[in-house]
Design an enzyme around this catalytic site. Structure first.
Site, short mmCIF file in Angstrom:
data_model
loop_
_atom_site.label_atom_id
_atom_site.label_comp_id
_atom_site.label_asym_id
_atom_site.label_seq_id
_atom_site.Cartn_x
_atom_site.Cartn_y
_atom_site.Cartn_z
N HIS A 1 0.81 -1.22 0.00
CA HIS A 1 0.00 0.00 0.00
C HIS A 1 0.85 1.27 0.00
CE1 HIS A 1 -3.94 2.04 1.06
NE2 HIS A 1 -4.31 1.08 0.25
N HIS B 1 -7.22 -2.98 -10.72
CA HIS B 1 -7.52 -2.54 -9.36
C HIS B 1 -9.01 -2.22 -9.28
CE1 HIS B 1 -7.57 0.72 -6.18
NE2 HIS B 1 -6.81 -0.17 -5.57
#
Length: 385
Positions: free
Chosen positions: A187, A287
């Protein structure tokens, strides 16, 4: 038979929970298309960008999707970036949906036809501080999934010792013990001094991929990590066009790209990005921790791009709260329901997703103001979320 010519008569936006922005385009002949321009935490900014889009597109031919893309991308002089590209993404999806519904064809049919009938899917387990991973992984297995993604860690300082990684390893091993393939998302929270160490200690675990081991603003560091370990490196949710992806292909810094069809120019641009990736033998895993329209667009891409390898979906993700989940706004929930760990390619017209317009308009009246949390380290300084 081709429908009579028409023009774009209306472009509406809806900010709906849990954190999504839907786009509705209506043609003068009454045909409607839906898209998703969700940019998590910045819905108001994206909605503002639609003012310029309306000025350029209202009254124009909705069938000229590529021309609208070029005008909206290049016509405002300033281009690219999360906000402008998310707005363009939602418009592009909606135009493909509208055109498909006018002609009675799925978007994938207009893009050259299918290369597959279904795509392997993965779901999230855990949150930012994952716990009870084994139970969560087993729950996903019972839903039919064979792959999951989880966050590697919460906030990490710039430097530290390898013992900080022990908990990460144990969580991955717990998920794998439940029979799941695991992708691990850094992340962008891990800085280069520790990212190299963490990637190295995780290598023996045989992960599906490491996502964003560093932020994409550091391509040199990402290239170094990709040369250090054999684990596939994935990134792309914070890249917004083929030009943003280009240097990562040229440097060989990425093995799996993750363009977001609600951030990276919609179905049109992400099909081009996937074709670029194919030329570099790079896989695509779009994504999509977002809503049903974004996922519907992803499945149109999966239908037509041979190098799409796996698809993220947000069913039951920790962001989806207070009764608002992936299927909440869908009239036909079966279209986006996984079957044996795979998502079928929709066969309906356009994006193949039937939206409950009445429900969307109802929730738009009480608009969400979703913001990601701000984290701080032990010394009080800002930490990447």
């Amino acid at each position: 038979m081709n429908p009579a010519p028409t023009t774009i008569g209306k472009i509406e936006t809806f900010i709906v929970p849990p954190r999504w922005l839907f786009v509705r385009v209506e043609a003068a002949d009454g045909a409607v298309g839906w898209g998703e321009a969700s940019l998590e935490g910045h819905g108001e900014a994206v909605e503002g960008a639609f003012e310029a889009i309306r000025d350029r597109c209202l009254g124009e031919d909705p069938d000229r999707i590529e021309d609208h893309w070029q005008v909206c991308y290049r016509g405002g002089f300033y281009r690219g970036g999360a906000v402008l590209m998310s707005a363009l993404s939602g418009l592009d999806q909606a135009l493909w949906d509208l055109k498909g519904r006018r002609y009675g064809l799925p978007a994938w049919q207009m893009l050259g036809g299918k290369v597959r009938d279904r795509i392997r899917a993965y779901a999230w387990i855990g949150g930012d501080r994952p716990h009870e991973i084994a139970d969560a992984a087993q729950g996903r297995r019972q839903q039919g999934f064979s792959a999951v993604k989880m966050n590697a860690t919460a906030e990490l300082d710039w430097i530290g010792t390898p013992r900080l990684f022990d908990a990460v390893i144990k969580r991955v091993e717990a998920a794998q013990a439940a029979g799941m393939d695991v992708g691990l998302d850094f992340h962008g929270r891990v800085h280069r001094p520790m990212a190299k160490q963490l990637a190295k200690v995780l290598e023996p675990l045989g992960l599906l991929f490491i996502e964003e081991p560093l932020l994409s603003e550091n391509p040199e560091g990402l290239q170094q990590i990709s040369e250090l370990v054999s684990t596939p490196i994935a990134l792309g949710e914070r890249l917004y066009s083929r030009w943003d992806f280009k240097p990562f292909f040229e440097k060989g810094a990425v093995d799996i790209i993750q363009p977001d069809l609600s951030h990276a120019g919609g179905l049109s641009e992400c099909r081009r990005i996937a074709a670029m990736a194919e030329a570099f033998d790079v896989a695509v895993a779009p994504h999509c921790p977002l809503g049903p329209l974004a996922l519907g667009a992803c499945l149109q891409l999966a239908a037509t791009a041979p190098n799409v390898a796996i698809q993220e979906m947000s069913l039951g993700i920790h962001y989806n709260t207070d009764g608002h989940d992936l299927l909440t706004y869908c009239r036909d929930k079966s279209v986006l329901t996984p079957q044996d760990g795979f998502l079928p390619i929709p066969v309906g017209a356009g994006l193949g997703i039937e939206i409950d317009e009445e429900l969307v308009r109802s929730f738009d009246k009480d608009r969400h103001r979703w913001r990601n949390p701000v984290w701080r380290l032990a010394d009080g300084s800002f930490a990447e979320w």
